[in-house]
Design an enzyme around this catalytic site. Structure first.
Site, short mmCIF file in Angstrom:
data_model
loop_
_atom_site.label_atom_id
_atom_site.label_comp_id
_atom_site.label_asym_id
_atom_site.label_seq_id
_atom_site.Cartn_x
_atom_site.Cartn_y
_atom_site.Cartn_z
N GLU A 1 -75.60 -26.98 21.29
CA GLU A 1 -75.63 -25.83 20.38
C GLU A 1 -76.92 -25.01 20.55
O GLU A 1 -77.86 -25.42 21.23
CB GLU A 1 -75.50 -26.29 18.94
CG GLU A 1 -76.64 -27.21 18.50
CD GLU A 1 -76.92 -27.09 17.00
OE1 GLU A 1 -77.22 -25.97 16.54
OE2 GLU A 1 -76.85 -28.12 16.31
N LYS B 1 -78.07 -34.45 8.12
CA LYS B 1 -79.49 -34.34 7.77
C LYS B 1 -79.72 -34.90 6.38
O LYS B 1 -78.96 -34.63 5.45
CB LYS B 1 -79.93 -32.88 7.84
CG LYS B 1 -79.82 -32.33 9.25
CD LYS B 1 -80.42 -30.94 9.32
CE LYS B 1 -79.84 -30.19 10.49
NZ LYS B 1 -78.44 -29.77 10.24
N1 PSU Z 1 -79.30 -30.32 14.13
C1 PSU Z 1 -80.66 -30.23 14.21
N2 PSU Z 1 -81.24 -29.04 13.82
C2 PSU Z 1 -80.49 -27.98 13.36
C3 PSU Z 1 -79.07 -28.10 13.27
C4 PSU Z 1 -78.53 -29.30 13.67
O1 PSU Z 1 -81.34 -31.17 14.64
O2 PSU Z 1 -81.06 -26.93 13.03
C5 PSU Z 1 -78.24 -26.92 12.77
C6 PSU Z 1 -76.80 -27.02 13.29
O3 PSU Z 1 -76.52 -25.82 13.99
C7 PSU Z 1 -75.94 -27.14 12.05
C8 PSU Z 1 -76.75 -26.33 11.10
O4 PSU Z 1 -74.63 -26.66 12.25
O5 PSU Z 1 -78.07 -26.82 11.34
C9 PSU Z 1 -76.27 -26.52 9.67
O6 PSU Z 1 -76.44 -25.33 8.97
P1 PSU Z 1 -75.72 -25.11 7.56
O7 PSU Z 1 -76.23 -26.23 6.71
O8 PSU Z 1 -76.18 -23.75 7.10
O9 PSU Z 1 -74.24 -25.18 7.79
#
Ligand code: PSU
Ligand code: MN
Length: 307
Positions: free
Chosen positions: A30, A164
């Site tokens: 990604e 996370k």
């Molecule tokens: N994994 C990481 N760092 C990140 C992300 C994933 O180690 O920044 C990103 C991914 O792109 C994931 C996003 O889809 O964080 C989640 O964002 P949100 O909570 O706004 O959906």
């Protein structure tokens, strides 16, 4: 591959294209982690290291991003460098992808959008850091990452280090179960919490080898079940920050985000950069280590699937 769509909207890098055509292993990566997840220059350095880890483990990396409205599957060195400092880059989930394409914008793909684009290109395995999930305070905000619904509908295996730990992990697992997403602990009975190898939660399923995960994916496809598989791969012990050490930092970060009224797409990037400061860079070092660890497993899985 969906040829008509691919031809119109996708620029698949020649090496990725040739590898897919030969039925060999490709791993999608990604780009939100580059533009919104890590500070420069760590973001670009990590992206390159992660691509190298994929290669060392026998697969070809395909980092995905939208540049000038084109869905790029496999970035050149120059494109990756540019992305590392570019400022006019949208954070794209499923909801925003057609807008970015139609209006010729630049966009970094989240887990949801990367899965979507990987599937359009015919890629079955994707490595990230940690997926988005149900946020703490969901009762008030309804903030549930689109990553979870994408896992329920798009047939791509996502290798992560859990969700996370800034999220509401019990509700994240409940939601995945409701949406029918298999959640596999890789070599563990505990759901990993990104920076930490364990959490208070047990993981619904457990498998211990890339071949076993490949078998699960093939069986799921043979049964005609749509949607992806989530493989939760704990960060290596040497790189982890134990959950009890992270807890206070996370609580402070979440409270700070709330006090400042941070909402929507900005929440996850805010929390990650806040933690980077509060842990004096330690959270970032762990984040880098876990993404590389996931890239290695993803490549091994893609190789096994290609056999
Ligand atoms: N994994 C990481 N760092 C990140 C992300 C994933 O180690 O920044 C990103 C991914 O792109 C994931 C996003 O889809 O964080 C989640 O964002 P949100 O909570 O706004 O959906
Ligand atoms: Mn959200």
């Amino acid at each position: 591959m969906k040829h008509d769509i691919a031809g119109r909207f996708l620029d698949i890098a020649p090496e990725v294209q040739a590898t897919l055509a030969a039925g060999r292993a490709v791993v999608a990566l990604e780009s939100t982690i580059i533009t919104h997840g890590m500070p420069h220059p760590h973001n670009v350095a990590t992206a390159r290291e992660v691509e190298a880890v994929v290669r060392e483990n026998g697969a070809v990396p395909a980092t995905i991003a939208i540049i000038g409205g084109r869905i790029k599957v496999g970035l050149s060195d120059a494109e990756l460098d540019w992305l590392g400092t570019a400022t006019d880059v949208m954070k794209l989930s499923r909801a925003d992808l057609p807008y970015a394409v139609a209006s010729g914008r630049h966009g970094a793909t989240t887990v949801a959008a990367t899965m979507l684009c990987a599937h359009l290109a015919g890629i079955r395995v994707f490595a990230t850091g940690g997926i988005g999930g149900v946020h703490q305070g969901v009762e008030d905000t309804m903030d549930i990452s689109a990553d979870l619904d994408e896992l329920a509908r798009t047939p791509v295996a996502v290798i992560c280090a859990g969700a996370k730990a800034i999220l509401d992990l019990p509700r994240t697992l409940e939601y995945l179960e409701t949406r029918g997403v298999p959640v596999v602990g890789y070599g563990t009975d505990r759901f990993p919490a990104f920076w930490s190898r364990t959490s208070a939660l047990s993981v619904p399923l457990r498998l211990d080898s890339p071949d076993a995960v490949a078998d699960l994916i093939r069986t799921k496809e043979a049964l005609g079940l749509d949607g992806g598989v989530l493989v939760a791969n704990p960060v290596p012990a040497a790189d982890e920050i134990p959950a009890d050490e992270m807890k206070d930092f996370i609580d402070t970060a979440v409270a700070e985000a709330k006090a400042r009224g941070v909402a929507g797409k900005a929440v996850t990037p805010f929390l990650l950069s806040h933690l980077f400061e509060k842990t004096a860079g330690r959270s970032l070092a762990t984040n880098i280590a876990l993404v590389k660890n996931n890239a290695a497993l993803a490549a091994q899985l893609a190789v096994s699937l290609a056999r």
